[in-house]
Design an enzyme around this catalytic site. Structure first.
Site, PDB file in Angstrom:
ATOM      1  N   HIS A 105       2.127  20.940 -25.020  1.00 50.69           N
ATOM      2  CA  HIS A 105       2.569  20.781 -26.412  1.00 50.69           C
ATOM      3  C   HIS A 105       3.686  21.774 -26.733  1.00 50.69           C
ATOM      4  CE1 HIS A 105       1.897  20.212 -30.860  1.00 50.69           C
ATOM      5  NE2 HIS A 105       2.358  21.454 -30.859  1.00 50.69           N
ATOM      6  N   GLU A 106       3.486  23.017 -26.363  1.00 46.58           N
ATOM      7  CA  GLU A 106       4.491  24.038 -26.681  1.00 46.58           C
ATOM      8  C   GLU A 106       5.776  23.820 -25.874  1.00 46.58           C
ATOM      9  OE1 GLU A 106       4.157  25.719 -29.190  1.00 46.58           O
ATOM     10  OE2 GLU A 106       2.033  25.412 -29.541  1.00 46.58           O
ATOM     11  N   HIS A 145       7.856  21.162 -27.555  1.00 46.22           N
ATOM     12  CA  HIS A 145       8.701  21.613 -28.672  1.00 46.22           C
ATOM     13  C   HIS A 145      10.038  22.110 -28.135  1.00 46.22           C
ATOM     14  CE1 HIS A 145       6.221  21.208 -32.211  1.00 46.22           C
ATOM     15  NE2 HIS A 145       5.264  22.019 -31.788  1.00 46.22           N
ATOM     16  N   GLU A 204       5.372  17.573 -34.641  1.00 46.68           N
ATOM     17  CA  GLU A 204       4.076  17.937 -34.066  1.00 46.68           C
ATOM     18  C   GLU A 204       3.475  16.789 -33.256  1.00 46.68           C
ATOM     19  OE1 GLU A 204       2.710  20.790 -33.783  1.00 46.68           O
ATOM     20  OE2 GLU A 204       4.253  21.801 -34.942  1.00 46.68           O
TER      21      GLU A 204
HETATM   22 ZN    ZN Z   1       3.325  22.378 -32.446  1.00 48.56          ZN
END
Ligand code: ZN
Length: 289
Positions: free
Chosen positions: A160-161, A164, A217
């Site tokens: 997830h990170e 980004h 997100e």
């Molecule tokens: Zn996030």
């Protein structure tokens, strides 16, 4: 990064240092990730193309500034005894996971081929982790310990990170929220001075007000899911991760969480829809192990 991603309440914990020396990452959640490109043609998860607005902010400069900021944060953590040493078993675990995920990063952003990835672990009770533009990753011990993350779940957080950063959400957000002329002039002005030391501070100021959108997100959730699956981490663990996150947030998630995030069930539903799409990738990756 972080609060923006997980919104968990601050708590106190550390690797070993006394509470008075607890490392407080003031800027931690500013510099969230960044980088990215259009969805690759072979992407399995359902995501849109990365925002073209991001192209208005120079990627190389943003990555350089983020790298400076990251180095400062790491140095500060080390000074305060809150940086995990090279032999720390949890750090080793994170670096092993990164090794499985990083080879798949360039599918999402060509720039990642040139990134110098770094992974560090910081003693803090915060349930948090981040990846800055250019591939600078940090986990807080709070997210590993308080959520008792399995390797698969930790890989989902890392994915997830990383997403980004790969999808350049920070870069796009600067373009959208600060206005392109401001973003460019601040960056070029600072860079024109040739004083690397001040770049991070100035860009940090810009990023202070940065929050990822709900769309960012979800995008990071799905791209991260695919990255982790390609690295041979169990797709279904994305669901158990967010269930744990929801329980840790006590149902409300705190003020930051509700204002910047999809509610748990919405988030989980989008992930659940996409788990079957990456199941085959996961099975192939496991077969190659
Ligand atoms: Zn996030």
């Amino acid at each position: 990064m972080c609060l923006a991603c997980y919104g968990a309440p601050e708590a106190a914990e550390s690797l070993h240092p006394p509470a008075s020396h607890r490392w407080m990452p003031r800027r931690a959640f500013l510099l969230a990730a960044g980088a990215a490109a259009a969805a690759p043609a072979l992407a399995q998860v359902q995501v849109d193309e990365a925002s073209r607005l991001r192209n208005l902010v120079p990627a190389g400069e943003l990555e350089a500034a983020a790298g400076q900021q990251y180095s400062q944060m790491i140095a500060q953590a080390r000074q305060q005894g809150a940086l995990a040493s090279e032999g720390h078993p949890q750090l080793k675990r994170l670096r092993d996971i990164a090794q499985d995920l990083v080879p798949h990063a360039a599918r999402w952003n060509d720039r990642a081929r040139g990134w110098r990835w770094e992974i560090n672990l910081i003693g803090s009770k915060q349930i948090n982790a981040f990846c800055m533009p250019g591939g600078k990753i940090a986990f807080f011990t709070g997210i590993l310990n308080q959520l008792e993350l399995t390797d698969d779940e930790a890989a989902m957080v890392m994915g997830h990170e990383m997403a980004h950063a790969l999808r350049e959400h920070a870069r796009a957000r600067i373009a959208k929220t600060q206005g392109t002329s401001i973003g460019l002039s601040v960056l070029s002005q600072v860079l024109g001075l040739g004083q690397l030391g001040s770049i991070a501070a100035d860009v940090g100021t810009q990023l202070l007000s940065l929050r990822f959108s709900r769309e960012d997100e979800i995008d990071a959730d799905l791209v991260g899911l695919e990255l982790a699956a390609r690295g041979a981490y169990l797709p279904q663990s994305a669901i158990s991760l967010w269930e744990k996150m929801g329980r840790a947030a006590g149902g409300s998630g705190g003020p930051g969480f509700l204002s910047t995030h999809p509610r748990g069930p919405e988030r989980i539903a989008r992930l659940q829809d996409n788990v079957p799409r990456v199941q085959g990738l996961y099975e192939q990756a496991v077969g190659r192990r």
